[in-house]
Design a protein around this motif. Structure first.
Motif, PDB file in Angstrom:
ATOM      1  N   ALA A 183       0.713  -1.328  -0.039  1.00  4.61           N
ATOM      2  CA  ALA A 183      -0.023   0.066   0.148  1.00  4.61           C
ATOM      3  C   ALA A 183       0.814   1.220   0.167  1.00  4.61           C
ATOM      4  CB  ALA A 183      -0.990   0.079   1.289  1.00  4.61           C
ATOM      5  N   TRP A 184       1.865   1.253   0.916  1.00  4.73           N
ATOM      6  CA  TRP A 184       2.790   2.517   0.745  1.00  4.73           C
ATOM      7  C   TRP A 184       3.357   2.732  -0.419  1.00  4.73           C
ATOM      8  CZ3 TRP A 184       5.766   0.634   5.747  1.00  4.73           C
ATOM      9  CH2 TRP A 184       5.035   1.062   6.913  1.00  4.73           C
ATOM     10  N   GLY A 185       3.614   1.499  -1.022  1.00  2.00           N
ATOM     11  CA  GLY A 185       4.786   1.517  -2.402  1.00  2.00           C
ATOM     12  C   GLY A 185       3.811   2.282  -3.544  1.00  2.00           C
ATOM     13  N   GLN A 186       2.664   2.023  -3.449  1.00  2.00           N
ATOM     14  CA  GLN A 186       1.604   2.539  -4.541  1.00  2.00           C
ATOM     15  C   GLN A 186       1.419   3.824  -4.283  1.00  2.00           C
ATOM     16  OE1 GLN A 186      -1.334  -0.575  -4.010  1.00  2.00           O
ATOM     17  NE2 GLN A 186      -0.206  -1.872  -5.611  1.00  2.00           N
ATOM     18  N   VAL A 187       1.111   4.341  -2.855  1.00  2.00           N
ATOM     19  CA  VAL A 187       0.950   5.888  -2.682  1.00  2.00           C
ATOM     20  C   VAL A 187       2.226   6.756  -2.939  1.00  2.00           C
ATOM     21  CG1 VAL A 187       0.602   7.615  -0.558  1.00  2.00           C
ATOM     22  CG2 VAL A 187      -0.595   5.384  -0.707  1.00  2.00           C
ATOM     23  N   LEU A 188       3.443   5.951  -2.553  1.00  2.00           N
ATOM     24  CA  LEU A 188       4.513   6.881  -2.994  1.00  2.00           C
ATOM     25  C   LEU A 188       5.033   6.963  -4.473  1.00  2.00           C
ATOM     26  CD1 LEU A 188       6.531   5.461  -0.061  1.00  2.00           C
ATOM     27  CD2 LEU A 188       5.896   7.771  -0.431  1.00  2.00           C
ATOM     28  N   ALA A 189       4.612   5.713  -5.301  1.00  4.20           N
ATOM     29  CA  ALA A 189       4.872   6.064  -6.749  1.00  4.20           C
ATOM     30  C   ALA A 189       3.932   6.887  -7.559  1.00  4.20           C
ATOM     31  CB  ALA A 189       4.594   4.607  -7.125  1.00  4.20           C
ATOM     32  N   THR A 190       2.609   7.231  -6.987  1.00  3.82           N
ATOM     33  CA  THR A 190       1.680   7.769  -7.641  1.00  3.82           C
ATOM     34  C   THR A 190       2.209   9.407  -7.092  1.00  3.82           C
ATOM     35  OG1 THR A 190      -0.093   6.385  -7.054  1.00  3.82           O
ATOM     36  CG2 THR A 190      -0.566   8.401  -7.754  1.00  3.82           C
ATOM     37  N   ALA A 191       2.756   9.379  -6.228  1.00  2.67           N
ATOM     38  CA  ALA A 191       3.263  10.784  -5.631  1.00  2.67           C
ATOM     39  C   ALA A 191       4.301  11.252  -6.234  1.00  2.67           C
ATOM     40  CB  ALA A 191       3.556  10.822  -4.177  1.00  2.67           C
ATOM     41  N   LEU A 192       5.165  10.295  -7.017  1.00  3.47           N
ATOM     42  CA  LEU A 192       6.330  10.922  -7.714  1.00  3.47           C
ATOM     43  C   LEU A 192       5.868  11.788  -8.902  1.00  3.47           C
ATOM     44  CD1 LEU A 192       8.324   7.586  -7.609  1.00  3.47           C
ATOM     45  CD2 LEU A 192       8.816   9.390  -6.155  1.00  3.47           C
ATOM     46  N   ASP A 193       4.849  11.699  -9.317  1.00  2.00           N
ATOM     47  CA  ASP A 193       4.389  12.423 -10.269  1.00  2.00           C
ATOM     48  C   ASP A 193       4.033  13.980  -9.999  1.00  2.00           C
ATOM     49  OD1 ASP A 193       4.988  11.164 -12.844  1.00  2.00           O
ATOM     50  OD2 ASP A 193       2.890  10.411 -13.029  1.00  2.00           O
ATOM     51  N   GLY A 194       4.076  14.139  -8.857  1.00  2.08           N
ATOM     52  CA  GLY A 194       3.423  15.580  -8.506  1.00  2.08           C
ATOM     53  C   GLY A 194       1.832  15.238  -7.962  1.00  2.08           C
TER      54      GLY A 194
END
Ligand code: HEM
Length: 422
Positions: A183-194
């Motif tokens: 779950a964390w990985g997915q939130v952070l990966a989406t966040a990488l785009d801004g």
């Protein structure tokens, strides 16, 4: 809340507001222009392309690889400056540890060198050889667990599970906690785009709070009960080097999760998809599983999970005719370089036999060259080899939906029918 912002951000947000053409097409989440076309336009615009409003980018192979190795460019332009993150305030306290902002990914030498060295021994070819059996075990267990009587989503049930187990094993995270990592990985990966919505910012903030609490506990636990894992090793070496702080320790552990997870998920996803949609390549792999390594290099070149990075000029300088002021950012289009026809003939063709596929720049270059490149290559090759050996007649059961993200390139789902061999 306004202080929450993200690493590509300085580049992404600036791009949104500043870039006229064609970079907006590269980065804008709403853009429908195929990325390869946008990269081609940037490449044709010159060694260093400049948008109408003055922002720099490069997509030429020789320029990208030279820029990444040029010490006049770095990730920090001014003291205290980093990738564009603003410190994350915590109610009534100090700043939250940020896995990108505070880790060595966002530091220049010499501090970068010191911190990277702490974890580098875990990623040497020798260390990886020692882990190969465990990685093969993880992949096989995941394949055994698939319910092949009906269509399965290989993103959720395979491509995601393998990297999370591998990274958790490396960090010494107990198995019951693995789902939280997903779950964390997915939130952070989406966040990488801004992030552009408050709801998303809240989710990111909550994730960072949880993740930090988790790593604090894990670090304390490993201080008392050292094991054969990266966190234990970090605790040990920070005890010997008084310049490594508790903050560095947390940031480094979190970086490994962020850097090693969604990137590899999408390498596996993109690899399986490419092989399912290129019949001849897949038949060759089934007949000769030894082809898996080169096939994975070609996937990295053709469909890089990380599309671009950024650097800033650390001084006023001239580079390939471009005059940059100290602090000016350059968007470095790794994926654009991978499609440069002067290095990769017929670059838009997916060719598992491509002799120089391994020359791609998907793992960046210079001092920030991906520390986990060997591990990612190993996971990718084992995953596609074992999958197609087990299910040689694997086929798509629906149309995969592309991810909305631009920095991380991949699909959200990968519906397939496995067709167990009789
Ligand atoms: C850095 C890509 C897998 C750990 C990087 C960078 C890229 C990248 C492009 C450099 C960013 C820059 O230059 O600004 C990828 C891709 C992967 C992958 C495409 C999978 C296909 C992994 C794995 C790990 C990892 C499995 C570790 C478990 C790191 C670390 C850095 C890094 C620690 C920072 C290196 C430094 O700043 O010195 N990765 N990565 N990566 N990667 Fe990876």
């Amino acid at each position: 809340r306004n202080a929450l912002s993200l690493w590509t951000t300085r580049t992404v947000l600036r791009a949104h507001s500043l870039f006229g053409d064609p970079l907006a097409q590269v980065i804008s989440p709403s853009s429908a222009v195929p990325l390869v076309d946008a990269y081609r336009r940037v490449r044709l615009a010159g060694p260093m392309a400049r948008s109408r409003l003055g922002a720099w980018a490069t997509a030429r192979y020789s320029v990208v690889s030279q820029l990444l190795r040029d010490p006049r460019f770095g990730v920090v332009a001014f003291a205290g400056d980093s990738r564009g993150f603003v410190p994350q305030p915590r109610v009534g306290g100090d700043a939250l540890v940020h896995p990108i902002n505070d880790s060595f990914l966002s530091l220049d030498p010499p501090r970068h060198t010191r911190l990277r060295r702490l974890v580098a021994p875990w990623f040497t070819p020798r260390a990886l050889r020692a882990r190969t059996d465990r990685i093969e075990g993880v992949v096989r267990r995941r394949l055994d667990a698939l319910d092949t009587s009906q269509p399965v989503d290989l993103m959720a049930d395979f491509a995601t599970s393998v990297p999370v187990e591998v990274i958790c094993d490396l960090l010494g995270v107990p198995r019951p906690e693995h789902e939280r990592f997903v779950a964390w990985g997915q939130v952070l990966a989406t966040a990488l785009d801004g992030l552009f919505e408050l709801r998303e910012l809240d989710r990111l903030h909550a994730t960072m709070v949880e993740m930090e609490a988790f790593f604090r506990e894990l670090t304390d636990f490993r201080r008392r009960n050292p094991g054969d894992d990266v966190v234990s090793e970090l605790v040990r070496s920070s005890g010997e080097d008084d310049q490594v702080t508790a903050h560095d320790l947390l940031a480094t552990s979190e970086l490994l999760l962020v850097a090693g997870f969604e990137t590899t998920v999408n390498l596996i996803g993109n690899g399986v998809l490419a092989l399912l949609t290129h019949r001849e390549a897949r038949e060759r792999l089934v007949a000769d599983p030894g082809l898996a390594e080169n096939a994975v290099e070609e996937v990295l070149r053709h469909d890089s999970p990380v599309q671009f990075t950024a650097r800033v000029a650390k001084e006023d300088l001239v580079f390939h005719g471009a005059r940059l002021r100290r602090g000016e950012p350059v968007l470095v289009l790794l994926s654009g370089a991978n499609r440069d026809p002067s290095v990769f003939p017929d670059p838009d063709r997916f060719d598992v036999d491509r002799a120089n596929a391994r020359d791609h720049l998907s793992f960046s270059g210079g001092v920030h060259y991906c520390l986990g490149a060997g591990l990612a290559r190993l996971e990718g090759a084992v995953a596609v080899r074992e999958l197609f050996t087990r299910f040689p007649r694997l086929e798509l059961a629906g149309r995969p939906r592309p991810r909305a993200t631009k920095l991380i390139h991949g699909v959200r789902d990968l519906p397939v029918r496995c067709h167990e061999p009789a």
